[in-house]
Design a protein around this motif. Structure first.
Motif, PDB file in Angstrom:
ATOM      1  N   GLY A  54      85.360 -71.557  81.576  1.00  0.00           N
ATOM      2  CA  GLY A  54      84.542 -71.456  82.927  1.00  0.00           C
ATOM      3  C   GLY A  54      83.575 -72.434  82.908  1.00  0.00           C
ATOM      4  N   MET A  55      83.155 -73.061  81.827  1.00  0.00           N
ATOM      5  CA  MET A  55      81.940 -73.923  81.684  1.00  0.00           C
ATOM      6  C   MET A  55      82.342 -75.273  81.419  1.00  0.00           C
ATOM      7  N   TRP A  64      89.546 -83.967  85.110  1.00  0.00           N
ATOM      8  CA  TRP A  64      89.055 -84.381  86.620  1.00  0.00           C
ATOM      9  C   TRP A  64      88.593 -85.653  86.647  1.00  0.00           C
ATOM     10  N   LEU A  75      93.508 -89.911  94.902  1.00  0.00           N
ATOM     11  CA  LEU A  75      94.483 -89.047  94.834  1.00  0.00           C
ATOM     12  C   LEU A  75      95.685 -89.578  94.615  1.00  0.00           C
ATOM     13  N   ASN A  82      83.671 -81.401  89.780  1.00  0.00           N
ATOM     14  CA  ASN A  82      84.207 -80.378  90.845  1.00  0.00           C
ATOM     15  C   ASN A  82      85.709 -79.946  90.506  1.00  0.00           C
ATOM     16  N   ALA A  83      86.107 -79.476  89.453  1.00  0.00           N
ATOM     17  CA  ALA A  83      87.302 -78.878  89.162  1.00  0.00           C
ATOM     18  C   ALA A  83      87.437 -77.508  89.708  1.00  0.00           C
ATOM     19  N   GLY A  84      88.430 -76.696  89.206  1.00  0.00           N
ATOM     20  CA  GLY A  84      88.601 -75.549  89.599  1.00  0.00           C
ATOM     21  C   GLY A  84      88.133 -74.569  88.251  1.00  0.00           C
ATOM     22  N   GLU A  85      88.860 -75.323  87.019  1.00  0.00           N
ATOM     23  CA  GLU A  85      88.528 -74.273  85.701  1.00  0.00           C
ATOM     24  C   GLU A  85      87.119 -74.115  85.453  1.00  0.00           C
ATOM     25  N   MET A 116      84.583 -73.234  87.309  1.00  0.00           N
ATOM     26  CA  MET A 116      84.046 -72.778  88.613  1.00  0.00           C
ATOM     27  C   MET A 116      82.582 -72.108  88.301  1.00  0.00           C
ATOM     28  N   GLU A 117      82.657 -71.350  87.029  1.00  0.00           N
ATOM     29  CA  GLU A 117      81.305 -70.554  86.834  1.00  0.00           C
ATOM     30  C   GLU A 117      80.052 -71.840  86.546  1.00  0.00           C
ATOM     31  N   ARG A 160      79.949 -74.405  87.881  1.00  0.00           N
ATOM     32  CA  ARG A 160      79.487 -75.287  89.426  1.00  0.00           C
ATOM     33  C   ARG A 160      78.827 -74.192  90.179  1.00  0.00           C
ATOM     34  N   MET A 161      79.259 -72.787  90.023  1.00  0.00           N
ATOM     35  CA  MET A 161      78.258 -71.822  90.505  1.00  0.00           C
ATOM     36  C   MET A 161      77.186 -71.907  89.887  1.00  0.00           C
ATOM     37  N   ASP A 166      83.173 -73.692  98.327  1.00  0.00           N
ATOM     38  CA  ASP A 166      83.221 -72.718  97.242  1.00  0.00           C
ATOM     39  C   ASP A 166      81.670 -72.196  96.937  1.00  0.00           C
TER      40      ASP A 166
END
Lengths: 179, 543
Positions: free
Chosen positions: B33-34, B198, B213, B451-454, B456-457, B459-460, B495
């Protein structure tokens, strides 16, 4: 004297102690910063934690604490601790139990009769319930994070399929997301 | 099964008090997550990057080359010789701590190694050990430590927990740009093939097809065609743009996120509307390019050489088309690369003209050397000269606040132009608290390829200080729209808002222009660019 009344009189000291112990769950450099910086925008974790704990304590000291209000008050601090990788799940929510020890110590001179002990036990029951609320909030926050991650992956797969010409018609609002 | 925690790990996690240890004795603990996934070897190979391989940050063995320490040592030395700033930044920090609590990642994660001073110290400790007499003689007493596998892992973990936003550098009394230390740290890690996917895959795509992309020219045009159709449905006006037009006055380049990712797509519609208006009213001759189809430059997050390669294509395309100058869209790091690096990377662009607005005659002297003007500067100048017919009431359903995107703010000094545009296209604008905006702006927490998904913690956590300020204006003024001038912001903020401040949406500044601008010959609009009913049109919508 009812213990709620006693605790209400001492609530500033109690919430300060609770805040100190909660911030001490962070590494010492961080803890120092969380305690010292008073600007809520420079120190959102410290100020949110302080506000949450004070609000929760106020509510717990009411005869009939409002559960919805407790959720509302506890959410911001749990929301932060859920995503902070310095904590395990139990560390993220376990600070709720600190309140028991703080209150016991605070009332050690008064806890001499059965009536006060019973009242203390009832208050501690409220803290136990608060811990369960904290656990629920933690799980809700975790679920939101997982949904955000899932949506991210879905978007990636959708774009890959779309690039490969495997999507017949692109819907106006993209793939269906988990709400 | 291998992912299940061991019982001793579970018990260890019950203790509420962290052990008090010196940072050098606190081992790195790489947590899910980090961090972002490691780079896809195929992408690394496209770029000719060394040691392309599959590796997993959670595994003990990172499959490093045998002489990895020598590679890092030599790479470090080479960069100290080549970049004077790096050498100075390694030497002059007095550890005053002014930067320590200014980093959004420190504030959000609570991890002291995210204090900018400590993040830099991760590199400095090795620098002292390898390159200074005191460090060599006194070792740890002088703050030195040898490069070990644990140190390398620590570098990797924390260099990719910095978004190179430069907020810390604003507060450094010595002017140390900690972002530059991260940039060097990442360059060194790249020497061992330790990039994240990423970054590596968008860079590879951009190198091959012109955008992150990997969208090919025909698909790029298809997407813009979709927007043209949508705009025609809403306004009744055909805004078909020009593509790859040789001899056009201006080349327009924007991040591909504006073309492919909501809500950036609405900003893109805003550009199309603006250019159509200016073409009809004043004969503005702008062309898009399906080859220079990316303003963003993730090469910036990899190495100076990669940044140079990606930046070059924009100017090569401007030269090929023979335009006078370049107009740039709402991007973040593109503007830092342009303002601070382009001239020494690929400049001077003396085949282009010093940008002058053909409509107002304004000379953009700040773009004298780069020949590239920001869309918000360009639009603000048009408004200032009364060249745009605007109906701000069309944005009356919005209560807007503005996030200064880090790179346009701290990387090029643009603060007032976007605000001026917003205030002329919207009737309800509210500033966030002063210590969270302008040069003090807090990063979105997802910049510099994070700014990936994995992750997310992470990023938050990184976005928490920004979200906290947005929450304040939402609760106080009822703000429901967060405006920004960066494609990563537009991709990352939805997000962030979803988690911290539900009820606040995200927009680019030019989307607001697109809504307010009255196109010649347009029909009465009943929706905005998102297809939502305009204020006062809700009842018609319901019928």
């Amino acid at each position: 004297m009812e213990i709620e009344k006693l605790l209400t009189e001492r609530k500033t000291a109690i919430s300060r102690k609770w805040f100190e112990q909660v911030t001490d769950t962070y590494p010492s450099d961080t803890s120092k910063f969380l305690k010292q910086q008073k600007d809520p925008f420079a120190n959102p974790v410290g100020s949110t934690t302080m506000n949450s704990l004070q609000g929760v304590l106020d509510e717990l000291l009411k005869k009939e604490p409002d559960k919805e209000k407790l959720v509302f008050l506890l959410d911001p601090v749990i929301r932060i601790r859920t995503v902070q990788a310095v904590f395990t799940p139990s560390q993220a929510v376990g600070f709720v139990f600190f309140l028991k020890q703080i209150v016991r110590e605070n009332l050690k001179n008064e806890c001499r009769d059965l009536q006060t002990l019973t009242a203390l036990s009832a208050f501690e029951g409220k803290v136990d319930e608060l811990a369960l609320i904290a656990f629920n909030i933690y799980m809700e926050c975790t679920k939101t994070i997982l949904e955000l991650k899932a949506n991210h992956e879905k978007g990636k797969v959708y774009r890959a399929f779309s690039r490969a010409g495997l999507v017949e018609e692109i819907p106006d609002d993209g793939p269906e997301l988990i709400r | 099964m291998s992912d299940l925690p061991k019982s001793d790990e579970l018990f260890a996690g019950l203790d509420h008090k962290p052990q008090k240890k010196d940072w050098m004795d606190t081992p790195v603990n790489i947590r899910k997550g980090m961090y972002c996934y490691s780079a896809n070897p195929a992408s690394m190979e496209t770029l000719g990057a060394p040691f392309a391989r599959k590796w997993n940050p959670l595994e003990e063995d990172w499959k490093l080359p045998e002489n990895w320490q020598e590679i890092i040592h030599n790479g470090f030395r080479e960069r100290l010789d080549r970049f004077r700033t790096f050498k100075v930044f390694m030497d002059i920090c007095v550890r005053c701590g002014a930067c320590a609590d200014k980093c959004h990642f420190f504030i959000g994660t609570g991890d002291p190694k995210n204090m900018p001073v400590l993040r830099a110290e991760l590199l400095r400790s090795v620098y002292r050990n390898d390159f200074t007499t005191f460090g060599k003689l006194l070792g740890r007493v002088a703050g030195a430590r040898p490069m070990t596998l644990d140190v390398l892992k620590e570098w990797w973990y924390y260099m990719f927990q910095c978004s190179e936003c430069r907020r810390c550098s604003v507060f450094c009394p010595y002017g140390i740009d900690t972002a530059e230390i991260t940039i060097m740290g990442r360059e060194l890690l790249n020497l061992l093939g330790l990039n994240i996917d990423w970054i590596a895959t968008p860079v590879s795509n951009c190198y091959k097809t012109g955008n992150h992309l990997g969208i090919q020219p025909h698909a790029f045009k298809d997407m813009l065609d979709f927007f043209v159709e949508d705009i025609e449905d809403i306004t009744g006006v055909n805004t078909e743009p020009q593509y790859n037009k040789k001899g056009a006055d201006i080349l327009f380049i924007t991040p591909s996120g504006d073309v492919f990712a909501d809500p950036g797509t609405y900003t893109c519609m805003g550009y199309l509307i603006l250019f159509k208006y200016l073409k009809d009213k004043y004969g503005l001759d702008v062309t898009w390019s399906t080859y220079a189809s990316e303003g963003g430059n993730f090469g910036f997050f990899t190495s100076h050489e990669t940044m140079k390669r990606l930046n070059a294509k924009m100017y090569a395309e401007a030269k090929r088309l023979g335009v006078k100058w370049i107009l740039g869209g709402e991007c973040g790091h593109m503007w830092r690369v342009i303002s601070q690096y382009m001239n020494t990377l690929n400049g001077p662009a003396d085949f282009l003209e010093e940008p002058v607005s053909p409509i107002t005659g304004t000379k953009f002297e700040n773009a004298k050397s780069t020949k590239m003007v920001h869309i918000s500067e360009f639009t603000a100048d048009l408004i200032r000269h009364g060249k745009l017919e605007l109906d701000p009431a069309r944005n009356d359903n919005l209560k807007v606040t503005f996030h200064d995107s880090c790179n346009p703010a701290r990387g090029m000094g643009m603060f007032d132009e976007p605000r001026y545009v917003i205030q002329n296209t919207c009737n309800h604008f509210y500033e966030m608290p002063a210590n969270t905006i302008r040069e003090n702006t807090f990063c979105c927490g997802s910049g510099s390829g994070l700014n990936a998904g994995e992750d997310m913690e992470l990023r938050m956590c990184g976005g928490l200080p920004r979200a906290n300020a947005v929450k304040h204006v939402r609760d106080k003024f009822g703000v429901n729209m967060l405006a920004c001038v960066c494609a990563i912001d537009r991709a990352a903020f939805p997000d962030l808002m979803n988690y911290w401040v539900p009820g606040v949406d995200v927009t680019g500044v030019t989307e607001l222009v697109g809504n307010a601008l009255i196109l010649p010959g347009e029909k009465e609009r009943d929706t905005d660019l998102r297809g939502e009913a305009l204020p006062g049109m809700e009842e018609d919508d319901a019928e």
